[in-house]
Structures are given as structure tokens and as C-alpha cells.
Design a protein around this motif. Structure first.
Motif, PDB file in Angstrom:
ATOM      1  N   ALA A 217     -10.666  -2.030  -0.379  1.00  0.00           N
ATOM      2  CA  ALA A 217      -9.271  -3.017   0.493  1.00  0.00           C
ATOM      3  C   ALA A 217      -9.732  -4.752   0.703  1.00  0.00           C
ATOM      4  N   GLY A 218     -11.412  -4.889   1.255  1.00  0.00           N
ATOM      5  CA  GLY A 218     -11.851  -6.099   1.391  1.00  0.00           C
ATOM      6  C   GLY A 218     -12.582  -6.900   0.469  1.00  0.00           C
ATOM      7  N   HIS A 219     -12.041  -6.183  -1.364  1.00  0.00           N
ATOM      8  CA  HIS A 219     -12.508  -6.366  -1.975  1.00  0.00           C
ATOM      9  C   HIS A 219     -11.866  -8.095  -2.151  1.00  0.00           C
ATOM     10  N   PRO A 220     -12.886  -9.055  -2.146  1.00  0.00           N
ATOM     11  CA  PRO A 220     -12.448 -10.860  -3.171  1.00  0.00           C
ATOM     12  C   PRO A 220     -11.452 -10.077  -4.227  1.00  0.00           C
ATOM     13  N   HIS A 221     -11.323  -9.752  -5.071  1.00  0.00           N
ATOM     14  CA  HIS A 221     -11.202  -9.567  -6.676  1.00  0.00           C
ATOM     15  C   HIS A 221      -9.281  -8.826  -6.696  1.00  0.00           C
ATOM     16  N   ILE A 222      -9.719  -8.403  -5.732  1.00  0.00           N
ATOM     17  CA  ILE A 222      -7.637  -7.857  -5.835  1.00  0.00           C
ATOM     18  C   ILE A 222      -7.047  -9.278  -5.801  1.00  0.00           C
ATOM     19  N   ASN A 223      -5.860  -8.221  -5.848  1.00  0.00           N
ATOM     20  CA  ASN A 223      -4.769  -8.975  -5.569  1.00  0.00           C
ATOM     21  C   ASN A 223      -3.341  -9.137  -4.620  1.00  0.00           C
ATOM     22  N   HIS A 224      -3.514  -7.105  -4.217  1.00  0.00           N
ATOM     23  CA  HIS A 224      -2.581  -6.840  -3.662  1.00  0.00           C
ATOM     24  C   HIS A 224      -3.112  -5.278  -3.006  1.00  0.00           C
ATOM     25  N   VAL A 225      -2.362  -5.093  -2.013  1.00  0.00           N
ATOM     26  CA  VAL A 225      -3.603  -3.683  -1.399  1.00  0.00           C
ATOM     27  C   VAL A 225      -1.337  -3.009  -1.270  1.00  0.00           C
ATOM     28  N   THR A 226      -1.869  -1.648  -1.906  1.00  0.00           N
ATOM     29  CA  THR A 226      -0.632  -0.568  -0.986  1.00  0.00           C
ATOM     30  C   THR A 226      -0.854   0.162  -0.943  1.00  0.00           C
ATOM     31  N   PHE A 227      -1.302   0.818   1.097  1.00  0.00           N
ATOM     32  CA  PHE A 227      -1.615   1.631   1.279  1.00  0.00           C
ATOM     33  C   PHE A 227      -0.582   2.285   2.336  1.00  0.00           C
ATOM     34  N   THR A 228      -0.738   3.368   1.790  1.00  0.00           N
ATOM     35  CA  THR A 228       0.417   4.853   2.828  1.00  0.00           C
ATOM     36  C   THR A 228      -1.328   5.504   3.711  1.00  0.00           C
ATOM     37  N   GLY A 229      -0.674   5.683   4.566  1.00  0.00           N
ATOM     38  CA  GLY A 229      -1.820   6.492   5.919  1.00  0.00           C
ATOM     39  C   GLY A 229      -1.299   6.258   7.511  1.00  0.00           C
ATOM     40  N   SER A 230      -2.157   6.530   8.048  1.00  0.00           N
ATOM     41  CA  SER A 230      -2.480   5.891   9.279  1.00  0.00           C
ATOM     42  C   SER A 230      -2.077   5.081  10.209  1.00  0.00           C
ATOM     43  N   VAL A 231      -1.203   4.336  11.364  1.00  0.00           N
ATOM     44  CA  VAL A 231      -1.759   3.065  11.894  1.00  0.00           C
ATOM     45  C   VAL A 231      -3.078   2.181  11.565  1.00  0.00           C
ATOM     46  N   GLU A 232      -3.930   3.475  12.447  1.00  0.00           N
ATOM     47  CA  GLU A 232      -5.021   2.885  12.226  1.00  0.00           C
ATOM     48  C   GLU A 232      -5.699   2.211  11.173  1.00  0.00           C
ATOM     49  N   GLU A 251       2.864   1.457   4.239  1.00  0.00           N
ATOM     50  CA  GLU A 251       4.012   2.739   4.688  1.00  0.00           C
ATOM     51  C   GLU A 251       2.215   3.508   5.858  1.00  0.00           C
ATOM     52  N   LEU A 252       3.401   3.862   7.014  1.00  0.00           N
ATOM     53  CA  LEU A 252       2.825   3.988   8.161  1.00  0.00           C
ATOM     54  C   LEU A 252       2.759   5.163   9.359  1.00  0.00           C
ATOM     55  N   GLY A 253       3.932   5.549   7.947  1.00  0.00           N
ATOM     56  CA  GLY A 253       4.260   7.608   8.936  1.00  0.00           C
ATOM     57  C   GLY A 253       5.622   6.918  10.161  1.00  0.00           C
ATOM     58  N   GLY A 254       5.405   7.974  11.456  1.00  0.00           N
ATOM     59  CA  GLY A 254       6.788   7.392  11.705  1.00  0.00           C
ATOM     60  C   GLY A 254       7.017   9.100  13.089  1.00  0.00           C
ATOM     61  N   ILE A 432      20.072   1.683  15.363  1.00  0.00           N
ATOM     62  CA  ILE A 432      18.974   1.871  14.926  1.00  0.00           C
ATOM     63  C   ILE A 432      17.858   1.414  13.989  1.00  0.00           C
ATOM     64  N   LYS A 433      16.786   1.445  14.850  1.00  0.00           N
ATOM     65  CA  LYS A 433      15.819   0.138  13.987  1.00  0.00           C
ATOM     66  C   LYS A 433      14.870   1.074  12.989  1.00  0.00           C
ATOM     67  N   ALA A 434      15.138   1.560  11.810  1.00  0.00           N
ATOM     68  CA  ALA A 434      14.029   2.470  11.184  1.00  0.00           C
ATOM     69  C   ALA A 434      14.383   1.698   9.771  1.00  0.00           C
ATOM     70  N   GLY A 435      14.261   2.212   9.029  1.00  0.00           N
ATOM     71  CA  GLY A 435      13.586   1.608   7.375  1.00  0.00           C
ATOM     72  C   GLY A 435      15.481   2.006   6.715  1.00  0.00           C
ATOM     73  N   GLN A 436      15.253   3.476   6.960  1.00  0.00           N
ATOM     74  CA  GLN A 436      16.840   4.414   6.514  1.00  0.00           C
ATOM     75  C   GLN A 436      16.855   5.290   7.132  1.00  0.00           C
ATOM     76  N   LYS A 456       5.582  -0.875  13.614  1.00  0.00           N
ATOM     77  CA  LYS A 456       4.786   0.274  13.509  1.00  0.00           C
ATOM     78  C   LYS A 456       4.330   1.112  12.330  1.00  0.00           C
ATOM     79  N   SER A 457       6.179   1.016  11.435  1.00  0.00           N
ATOM     80  CA  SER A 457       5.529   2.260  10.762  1.00  0.00           C
ATOM     81  C   SER A 457       5.114   1.436   8.809  1.00  0.00           C
ATOM     82  N   GLY A 458       5.273   0.420   9.208  1.00  0.00           N
ATOM     83  CA  GLY A 458       4.910  -0.635   8.762  1.00  0.00           C
ATOM     84  C   GLY A 458       5.686  -1.992   8.017  1.00  0.00           C
ATOM     85  N   PHE A 459       5.273  -1.876   6.760  1.00  0.00           N
ATOM     86  CA  PHE A 459       6.376  -3.351   6.046  1.00  0.00           C
ATOM     87  C   PHE A 459       6.109  -2.804   4.372  1.00  0.00           C
TER      88      PHE A 459
END
Ligand code: NAI
Ligand code: MG
Length: 482
Positions: A217-232, A251-254, A432-436, A456-459
Motif C-alpha cells: 500500500a505504501g510502495h512509491p512505485h504503485i499508481n493505484h490501490v484497490t482495497f476491500t476489508g475493515s474500516v481500520e 470498499e469497507l463493509g457495512g 437512504i444514504k447508501a451506494g446500492q 465509512k463504507s468507502g468510496f
């Protein structure tokens, strides 16, 4: 060990990694070790990112006609289909989910590759009329090296959800599967090589989050991160990426509300509520974990839910029961902790409320499907993601109160509304404030429909054409004509 030793995939080669260390992955139904998996560390991530960087501009990938890129993805889809049964069994053993659900996941995984294969040669820009003096156009370019950090609840389907559009748009990939469930992602790597994907385009490094995941996630040579998991962890990933000004899709759950009005088709709503919370034993980011039932039908609805819940079968995933085990000891303890908490908060256990320990179930991480009634919105079991077969039931009076309860959480991933009143349905969909929003169904949609969170479900959005926003960047070119 059914699956023996598994290596990682870097630059088209299968390697044991820089340390030669391995970690076990287990079957959560029996705690038996399924495989010893090469443990990726920072040095392996460095190599994988470097390989992805080289592959990005290599003629075998960058020079490929876009339709040929699409055909490669179709071949991967076809190979997933050919091996669907083998993959489904592997997925079920590694994460515990019922076999028919793993089969459905493999179908979804194949569909992601098919859907985005079709898009590979249809990603184009626009021309923008400004004035006779200029010719202006946009092009959509790949964003570069994309990092994918994947959870354990839909190990292959979620991996493909990100990897397929990333590849379709001409990017290269470093994929880190979850430490609990690395097997199907590694098998995907073999199938991708068999399909003819050039070396380095897809690199797969299994390993732990705090180690391989954090470094990626912190690598200087990546250009995008897709993450699914916990908010923390999502927050940690976003901070790590921020140091390099790298965009993230989170994408952080609900804690999604499933709202049943008194005028709903009773049978459909009951079946929907069961599916919403007990699929994959509730380990689903979009689970319908808060059931809001209108007062008039509350008692009858809860009674019928309890009657059906009592008939659910628990067992090892390969027996294709209604519920398998939870994925790990950690998740098992977390869910039991929430069940205790619900009892202490004063919610009423209608059914379940304890681990399942009959016979062979004792060896695995089984929790009885649990209904909590008389839940109030301020309780932690109504606010926090439990990620287990635990449903919190809250009664409501009218539409206004339903919306207030629905929106009274920090999450906003999905919501379902069951009613025959078309006005109520659309009004709530707007409020209702939800993506779907699912109307008179739960988990509606598919690979073509955009998926992602509010609050906090992400963006960012995954699936459908929307997902390509994450994997392309727009370049505007303005030409003086005279
Ligand atoms: P997690 O968010 O820690 O793990 C997900 C992925 O992130 C795994 O691949 C893990 O190795 C990686 N990871 C962990 N720490 C990292 C770090 N510092 N940097 C980069 N990557 C890292 O989730 P975990 O601990 O497995 O589950 C905890 C809770 O998270 C669950 O109880 C559930 O509530 C939620 N969750 C939500 C999911 C969803 O679909 N939105 C999926 C899995 C978990
Ligand atoms: Mg496992």
C-alpha cells in the motif's frame, strides 16, 4: 496436506520468495492444514512491483492490440469456467463457505473477466469543441501499476472484481490475497499464465497484512490501490498511499438496513431476509445485518424467521449445508464477543446465540445462526459490523422512522426496501444514504452494476463501467490549428 506447498508468482516465475518462509492455510471446518504457502515480505513486494512496472511498457503488453488484450481476458474466463468445480472445492475448503455458494462465486469470477474482456477495445475519449482555432480531444490511458489487497470472504470473486478491469484497461497488477485464503488467487495465477498473459502483468504475492500488505500500500512505485476489508485497515491503506499521492478505491463493509413494510409480499421478504444475513454465514460486506420491520407485522415476521432459522443446517462447506464455519478462530471469537455484547446490551435472543458444538462441528469455527430482537439503534450490535450469522431486528412505525434508523450508522453500503407501494420505494431509495438500493430483492444486480459505499463504507465504485474510472486516467490534448 491436500494442496502441498504453494509458491508466489513474480514476473511470470513461481518462486518461494526471498526468505523461503511459509505460512499454513487451514480448513476452518476442521482446522486441518490445507497448504503451506510462500510468505511474501517487503522484498518480494518490491520485486513484484518492479516486475509490474517493467511489464507495463513492455511491447508484449503495451503493444498488444486492444482486441487481443480482450481475447486474453476471455481465455482466462474460459479457463476459470473449465476449472470451476476444482476452484469451488478449493475455495470452500480454504474459507469454509457452502459449496454451492463457492460455485456461484466462480461463475461471478468468470463473468468479471468476460465483462471486462469486452470493454478492452471500447475505452475511448471524446473530442471537445472549444473554438475553430483548436482541436481538443481526450484519451484514456492506463493508470499504471495497480495494487489489489483482497479479503477472505469472497477470495477469488473479489480478486477478479479488481484485477479484470485493471487488466482490461492495460494496467499491470500486484495482487495480495488474504492470509486466511490464498489458494484460489494462486490458482488464478496459473490459469492466467496458461492463457498466455505476458510475464509480470499479473503478480501474486501471498502474505500478511501488516507486512506484505502494508508495504504494498505504501510502495512509491504503485499508481493505484484497490482495497476491500475493515474500516481500520482501509484508513491505514489510505494513509500509506497518501504519502505517494496514490489514489485508492476503498470498499469497507457495512451495517446495511433491510426494511420490510407491512404491505410487502411476506414470503419474498422472509426469504430475502434469510439470504441477506445467512449467506456465507453473514461474512458479507453487504449483508442485511439490520432488519427493520414495520410494527404491524413485526411479531408474525420474527416468528416465521425463527421457525426457518431453526431448520438451517450447519456443516463443512463441502457437504453444502446452509451455513459453513466462520473463516478463522479470530473471526469466530469476534462474532461470539458481539453475541455476548448484544445480550449485555439488553437485546433479546430469539434463537441461536452460541457456538455450535454438536459432533464434528466442535472442531471448526461454527456459530449458530442468531436472531436478536428488541434491538435499539444506539446499541453496538446495531452500529458495528459483526460479520457473522447474527441479525439485529429493529421495529419501526412509519417510513419516516425507517429512514431515520436506516441512516443512523456510520456505514452506507447497501439497503433493501420491501413494499408494494412504488412511491414509498422510490422515496426511500432517494433518502437512504447508501451506494446500492435493492427494491423487493436482496443482493440484486451483478458484475455490470456499480458497487461501492457512502460514508465509512468507502468510496470509488467497483463493477460495471464505473469501475474503469479507477483504472484509467484522462489526458486532454489541445492542438492549435492555425
Ligand atoms: P482486514 O481489513 O485487516 O484485512 C483485509 C485485507 O487487508 C487482508 O488481505 C489483509 O492481509 C490486509 N491488511 C491487513 N492489514 C493491512 C495493512 N496494515 N496494510 C495493508 N493491508 C493490510 O480485515 P480482517 O482483519 O481480516 O477482518 C476484520 C473485520 O473487517 C471483519 O470482522 C469485517 O468486519 C471486516 N471485513 C470486511 C470485509 C468487506 O468485505 N468489506 C472483508 C473482510 C473483513
Ligand atoms: Mg484457509
Amino acid at each position: 496436506m491436500k494442496y502441498g506447498k504453494r509458491k508466489m508468482l513474480i514476473a511470470g516465475e513461481w518462486t518461494e520468495g526471498s526468505t523461503g518462509e511459509t505460512f499454513p492455510t487451514i480448513d476452518p471446518a476442521t482446522r486441518e492444514v490445507l497448504a503451506e504457502v510462500a510468505r511474501g515480505t517487503a522484498a518480494d513486494i518490491d520485486q513484484a512491483v518492479e516486475a509490474a512496472r517493467r511489464a507495463l511498457h513492455h511491447p508484449t503488453w503495451a503493444g498488444l492490440p486492444h482486441a487481443a488484450r480482450g481475447r486474453l481476458l476471455y481465455r482466462i474466463a474460459a479457463l476459470i469456467r473449465t476449472h470451476a468445480e476444482e476452484l469451488a472445492e478449493m475455495e470452500t475448503l480454504d474459507c469454509g463457505k457452502p459449496l454451492s455458494q463457492s460455485r456461484a462465486d466462480m461463475e461471478t469470477a468468470a463473468q468479471y473477466f468476460e465483462y471486462y474482456a469486452g470493454v478492452a477495445d471500447k475505452l475511448f475519449g471524446t473530442t471537445i469543441p472549444i473554438s475553430p482555432q483548436y482541436f481538443d480531444y481526450t484519451v484514456r490511458e492506463p493508470i499504471g501499476v495497480t495494487a489489489h489487497i483482497v479479503p477472505w470472504n469472497f477470495p477469488l470473486a473479489i480478486a477478479c472484481r479488481g484485477v479484470a478491469p485493471a487488466l482490461a484497461a492495460g494496467n499491470t497488477v500486484v495482487l495480495k490475497p488474504a492470509e486466511q485464503t490464498p489458494l484460489t488467487a494462486l490458482r488464478l495465477g496459473e490459469l492466467a499464465m496458461e492463457a498466455g498473459l505476458p510475464p509480470g502483468v499479473l503478480n501474486i504475492v501471498p502474505g500478511f497484512g501488516h507486512d506484505a500488505g502494508a508495504h504494498l500500500a505504501g510502495h512509491p512505485h504503485i499508481n493505484h490501490v484497490t482495497f476491500t476489508g475493515s474500516v481500520e485497515t482501509g484508513i491505514a491503506v489510505m494513509k500509506a498511499a497518501a504519502n505517494n499521492v496514490v489514489p485508492v478505491t476503498l470498499e469497507l463493509g457495512g451495517k446495511s438496513p433491510n426494511i420490510v413494510f407491512a404491505d410487502a409480499r411476506f414470503e419474498d421478504a422472509i426469504a430475502g431476509a434469510m439470504k441477506a444475513i445467512f449467506s456465507n454465514a453473514g461474512q458479507v460486506c453487504s449483508a442485511g445485518s439490520r432488519l427493520l420491520v414495520q410494527q404491524e407485522i413485526h411479531d408474525r415476521f420474527v416468528q416465521e424467521l425463527a421457525r426457518r432459522t431453526a431448520t438451517l443446517r450447519l456443516g463443512a462447506g463441502l457437504e453444502d449445508p446452509d451455513l459453513g464455519p466462520l473463516v478463522s478462530e479470530e473471526q469466530f471469537q469476534r462474532v461470539l464477543h458481539y453475541i455476548d455484547l448484544g445480550k449485555r446490551e439488553g437485546a433479546q435472543v430469539v434463537i441461536g446465540g452460541e457456538p455450535a458444538t454438536e459432533g464434528p462441528l466442535r472442531q471448526g469455527f461454527f456459530v449458530k445462526p442468531t436472531l436478536f430482537d428488541a434491538v435499539r439503534s444506539e446499541m453496538r450490535i446495531a452500529q458495528e459490523e459483526i460479520f457473522g450469522p447474527v441479525l439485529s431486528i429493529l421495529p419501526f412505525r412509519d417510513a419516516e422512522e425507517a429512514v431515520a434508523i436506516a441512516n443512523d450508522v456510520s456505514y452506507g453500503l447497501v439497503a433493501a426496501i420491501w413494499t408494494r407501494d412504488i412511491g414509498t420505494a422510490h422515496r426511500l431509495a432517494a433518502q437512504i444514504k447508501a451506494g446500492q438500493i435493492f427494491i423487493n430483492n436482496y443482493f440484486g444486480g451483478g458484475v455490470a452494476t456499480p458497487f461501492g459505499g457512502y460514508k465509512k463504507s468507502g468510496f470509488g465504485r467497483e463493477k460495471g463501467i464505473e469501475a474503469l474510472q479507477s483504472y484509467t486516467q484522462v489526458k486532454n490534448v489541445c492542438v492549435t490549428l492555425d
